[in-house]
Scaffold this active site. Structure first.
Site, PDB file in Angstrom:
ATOM      1  N   LYS A 132     -13.240  -4.242  11.598  1.00 34.23           N
ATOM      2  CA  LYS A 132     -13.988  -3.334  10.720  1.00 34.23           C
ATOM      3  C   LYS A 132     -15.407  -3.113  11.241  1.00 34.23           C
ATOM      4  O   LYS A 132     -15.942  -2.006  11.162  1.00 34.23           O
ATOM      5  CB  LYS A 132     -14.006  -3.902   9.305  1.00 34.23           C
ATOM      6  CG  LYS A 132     -12.607  -3.970   8.673  1.00 34.23           C
ATOM      7  CD  LYS A 132     -12.605  -4.766   7.384  1.00 34.23           C
ATOM      8  CE  LYS A 132     -11.201  -4.848   6.805  1.00 34.23           C
ATOM      9  NZ  LYS A 132     -11.123  -5.702   5.591  1.00 34.23           N
ATOM     10  N   ASP A 138     -10.204  -9.884  11.242  1.00 28.22           N
ATOM     11  CA  ASP A 138     -10.146  -8.718  10.368  1.00 28.22           C
ATOM     12  C   ASP A 138     -11.528  -8.078  10.236  1.00 28.22           C
ATOM     13  O   ASP A 138     -11.687  -6.865  10.395  1.00 28.22           O
ATOM     14  CB  ASP A 138      -9.620  -9.149   8.996  1.00 28.22           C
ATOM     15  CG  ASP A 138      -9.627  -8.024   7.976  1.00 28.22           C
ATOM     16  OD1 ASP A 138      -8.665  -7.244   7.956  1.00 28.22           O
ATOM     17  OD2 ASP A 138     -10.604  -7.932   7.207  1.00 28.22           O
ATOM     18  N   GLU A 196      -3.228 -14.909   2.913  1.00 28.56           N
ATOM     19  CA  GLU A 196      -1.879 -14.891   3.458  1.00 28.56           C
ATOM     20  C   GLU A 196      -1.415 -16.311   3.781  1.00 28.56           C
ATOM     21  O   GLU A 196      -2.229 -17.240   3.858  1.00 28.56           O
ATOM     22  CB  GLU A 196      -1.848 -14.044   4.738  1.00 28.56           C
ATOM     23  CG  GLU A 196      -2.298 -12.608   4.562  1.00 28.56           C
ATOM     24  CD  GLU A 196      -1.270 -11.748   3.847  1.00 28.56           C
ATOM     25  OE1 GLU A 196      -0.102 -12.200   3.728  1.00 28.56           O
ATOM     26  OE2 GLU A 196      -1.632 -10.648   3.397  1.00 28.56           O
ATOM     27  N   GLY A 240      -5.966  -4.743  -1.564  1.00 27.93           N
ATOM     28  CA  GLY A 240      -5.001  -4.595  -2.647  1.00 27.93           C
ATOM     29  C   GLY A 240      -4.324  -3.247  -2.584  1.00 27.93           C
ATOM     30  O   GLY A 240      -4.855  -2.276  -2.022  1.00 27.93           O
ATOM     31  N   LYS A 292      -6.919  -0.718  10.769  1.00 29.66           N
ATOM     32  CA  LYS A 292      -8.198  -1.128  11.348  1.00 29.66           C
ATOM     33  C   LYS A 292      -8.051  -1.711  12.746  1.00 29.66           C
ATOM     34  O   LYS A 292      -8.887  -1.473  13.615  1.00 29.66           O
ATOM     35  CB  LYS A 292      -8.895  -2.131  10.431  1.00 29.66           C
ATOM     36  CG  LYS A 292      -8.048  -3.337  10.083  1.00 29.66           C
ATOM     37  CD  LYS A 292      -8.679  -4.187   9.011  1.00 29.66           C
ATOM     38  CE  LYS A 292      -7.721  -5.241   8.495  1.00 29.66           C
ATOM     39  NZ  LYS A 292      -6.669  -4.672   7.632  1.00 29.66           N
ATOM     40  N   VAL A 316       0.829  -1.205   0.000  1.00 27.92           N
ATOM     41  CA  VAL A 316       0.000   0.000   0.000  1.00 27.92           C
ATOM     42  C   VAL A 316       0.865   1.257   0.000  1.00 27.92           C
ATOM     43  O   VAL A 316       0.652   2.186  -0.789  1.00 27.92           O
ATOM     44  CB  VAL A 316      -0.961   0.012   1.208  1.00 27.92           C
ATOM     45  CG1 VAL A 316      -1.747   1.322   1.254  1.00 27.92           C
ATOM     46  CG2 VAL A 316      -1.914  -1.163   1.132  1.00 27.92           C
ATOM     47  N   GLU A 330     -10.385   6.269   6.011  1.00 30.98           N
ATOM     48  CA  GLU A 330     -11.246   5.618   5.024  1.00 30.98           C
ATOM     49  C   GLU A 330     -10.701   4.256   4.608  1.00 30.98           C
ATOM     50  O   GLU A 330     -11.460   3.303   4.393  1.00 30.98           O
ATOM     51  CB  GLU A 330     -11.381   6.509   3.786  1.00 30.98           C
ATOM     52  CG  GLU A 330     -12.344   5.987   2.736  1.00 30.98           C
ATOM     53  CD  GLU A 330     -13.790   6.018   3.201  1.00 30.98           C
ATOM     54  OE1 GLU A 330     -14.374   4.920   3.334  1.00 30.98           O
ATOM     55  OE2 GLU A 330     -14.328   7.103   3.431  1.00 30.98           O
TER      56      GLU A 330
END
Length: 430
Positions: free
Chosen positions: A207, A203, A192, A306, A107, A17, A131
Site C-alpha cells: 500500500k 501488506d 488470518e 472487510g 494491492k 469482497v 481505490e
C-alpha cells in the site's frame, strides 16, 4: 435519455469482497443505473469452485474459465478481486486487449507491476481504477490523484492495516503481550490463520508503494519500500512509550526530502505522541495523514478492510469507470512525470528510542554518550534505572539518519559495559 444497452460487468472472484460486490450490484441496481445513466448488468462470475452455493447469483453466470470471460468482447468492465500476481496480471492485461476497463483491489499486483498495467490500459484506451487496493472503504486514491492534483504533497503517513492496529491497540490498552493480542485477533477474525503478510508489514508495504507513487508522481515499486514487521514489539516497549506520552503504531510513511530531490517509502513500528491524530485510531480501523503545501494537513479515517467496506470502494470505482465508458472518455492514468529517485532507508532521518541493558556501575553513561557523539548522533534525553549490578538505559535521540544510528548501535554492542540492546524504535509524528 438512459442508454438501452446495459453496461456489462465481469466479476473475477466471488469471495468475501466479490460476493458483496455482486449483492450491491443487484440490490442497488436502480440507483446505480440512475447514477451512471445506463443499467449495469453482471454478465459473468469467474470462480475456482463452481459447485459452491452463492446466494443471489444466477448459477448460469458462474464459470471457471476466467480467460474466456474477459475475452468475450462484449464486457465493458472487469472487476478483479481474486488477488495475487497470477493469473490476475494476465487476466487484467487480456481484459484491456479485448476492450474492457478494469477495477481492481489487488494491492500486491499494483505495487509490483503498476507501471506495466497502466501502460497496457493507456495503450488500449481503457481505465484502471483501484481505490479498494488501499485502506478499504476510505476514499484515498481518488483524493490523492484528483482532488489534490493541483497541490504538492510532501508526506503521507498512516495506519493502513487493520490487523496490526488491532493487535497493537490491545497491547496498549490491556498490557497484553504480542502473542496474546494476536490470538485474540485471530479468534475475532481480524487475523488470518497465517498472519505473516500483515504482522511482517508486507501488506502495508504494498500500500505504501501505491500511495508514494501517486503522491509524488514517481514510480515506486514494492522493492523500493523499506519494511519492518511488528512481531518484536513488547509490552515493555509500550511502557516506555507511555512514559514518553506516546503509543506505538505500525506506520506506512511516504515522504519527499526537504530539498524535493528524492522520496522515501517505509513501513515499520514507531512511537507517536498521544497528541497526534493517528494515536487515537483504535481497533481494526485505518487512518492516513496527508501533508501538502496548499491544503495543509488532512486525515482520512474509516474501516480499512472487510467485505462491505472494500466492496463500497469497488462500487465507487465501478460507477466512475462506467460513467467514463458511457461518455467515451477515460479517467486519470499513471502520473510518473517527476521520476524522483527513491532514497534508501540509510538516508532517512528521524528520532530514535533505544533501550540498553548495561552494567550498573560508574562511567557507563559517559561511555554510551561518547559513542553517540562519535557517530554524530545527538542525545535528547536519557533515563537510567538499576540495581544488583544490572541497569537499563533508555536514550532518546534528536533527529539522526538511519545509517548513523546503525553505526552507533554496532559500536555500543562492542562496549564491555553494554549487555545488550533491548529495543530500537523510531519516533514519528512530531
Amino acid at each position: 435519455m438512459m442508454r438501452t444497452r446495459p453496461l456489462k460487468v465481469a466479476l473475477l472472484g466471488c469471495g468475501v469482497v466479490g460476493s458483496e460486490v455482486a449483492r450491491i450490484m443487484t440490490t442497488h441496481a436502480d440507483d446505480l443505473a440512475a447514477r451512471i445513466g445506463a443499467p449495469v448488468e453482471l454478465a459473468g462470475v469467474a470462480v475456482r469452485r463452481p459447485s459452491k452455493v452463492r446466494e443471489g447469483i444466477d448459477p448460469g453466470l458462474v464459470t471457471t474459465d476466467a480467460t474466456a470471460l474477459v475475452k468475450r468482447g462484449d464486457i465493458d468492465v472487469v472487476v478483479e478481486v481474486i488477488g495475487g500476481i497470477e493469473p490476475a496480471r494476465t487476466l487484467i492485461t487480456t481484459a484491456f486487449e479485448h476492450g474492457a476497463s478494469v477495477v481492481s483491489a489487488n494491492k500486491a499486483l499494483l505495487a509490483q507491476d503498476g507501471a506495466a498495467l497502466h501502460a497496457a490500459a493507456q495503450e488500449h484506451g481503457r481505465d484502471l481504477y483501484y481505490e479498494a487496493a488501499v485502506a478499504g472503504a476510505i476514499p484515498l486514491i481518488r483524493p490523492l490523484r484528483e482532488s489534490l492534483a493541483g497541490d504538492k504533497i510532501n508526506r503521507v503517513m498512516g495506519i493502513v492495516n487493520g490487523t496490526t492496529n488491532f493487535i497493537l491497540d490491545k497491547m496498549d490498552s490491556t498490557g497484553a503481550g504480542y502473542q496474546e493480542a494476536l490470538d485474540e485477533a485471530t479468534a475475532l477474525g481480524y487475523a488470518e490463520a497465517d498472519p505473516t503478510a500483515d504482522v511482517e508489514g508486507f501488506d502495508a508495504a504494498a500500500k505504501a508503494a501505491i500511495l508514494a507513487g501517486i503522491a509524488f508522481h514517481t514510480r515506486v515499486r514494492l522493492d523500493d519500500v523499506y519494511r519492518e514487521g511488528m512481531t518484536e514489539v513488547t509490552a515493555a516497549d509500550f511502557r516506555s512509550a507511555k512514559e514518553m506520552g506516546c503509543t506505538i503504531k505500525l506506520l506506512a510513511i511516504c515522504e519527499r526530502s526537504k530539498d524535493g530531490a528524492s522520496v522515501t517509502a517505509r513501513v515499520h513500528p514507531a512511537m507517536i505522541p498521544l497528541t497526534h491524530p493517528l494515536a487515537s485510531v483504535r481497533g481494526a480501523y485505518n487512518a492516513v495523514f496527508v501533508e501538502s503545501d496548499a491544503a495543509g494537513q488532512l486525515m482520512f479515517y474509516g474501516p480499512g478492510a472487510g467485505g462491505s467496506p472494500t466492496a463500497s470502494a469497488v462500487l465507487g470505482d465501478l460507477v466512475a469507470v462506467c460513467r467514463n465508458r458511457r461518455g467515451g472518455a477515460t479517467g486519470p492514468g499513471e502520473s510518473a512525470y517527476a521520476a524522483l529517485p527513491v532514497s534508501p532507508m540509510g538516508e532517512v532521518v528521524t528520532r530514535y528510542h533505544i533501550s540498553l541493558d548495561v552494567a550498573d556501575k560508574p562511567g557507563v553513561l559517559a561511555q554510551v554518550a561518547t559513542v553517540f557523539a562519535e557517530h554524530g548522533v545527538s542525545i535528547d534525553t536519557v533515563r537510567q534505572q538499576g540495581k544488583d549490578g544490572e541497569a537499563s538505559l533508555v536514550v532518546v535521540t534528536h533527529r539522526a539518519s538511519d545509517a548513523s544510528l546503525t553505526g552507533t548501535v554496532d559500536a555500543l554492542r562492542k562496549l564491555d559495559t553494554v549487555r545488550g540492546v533491548a529495543s530500537i524504535m523510531r519516533v514519528e509524528g512530531e
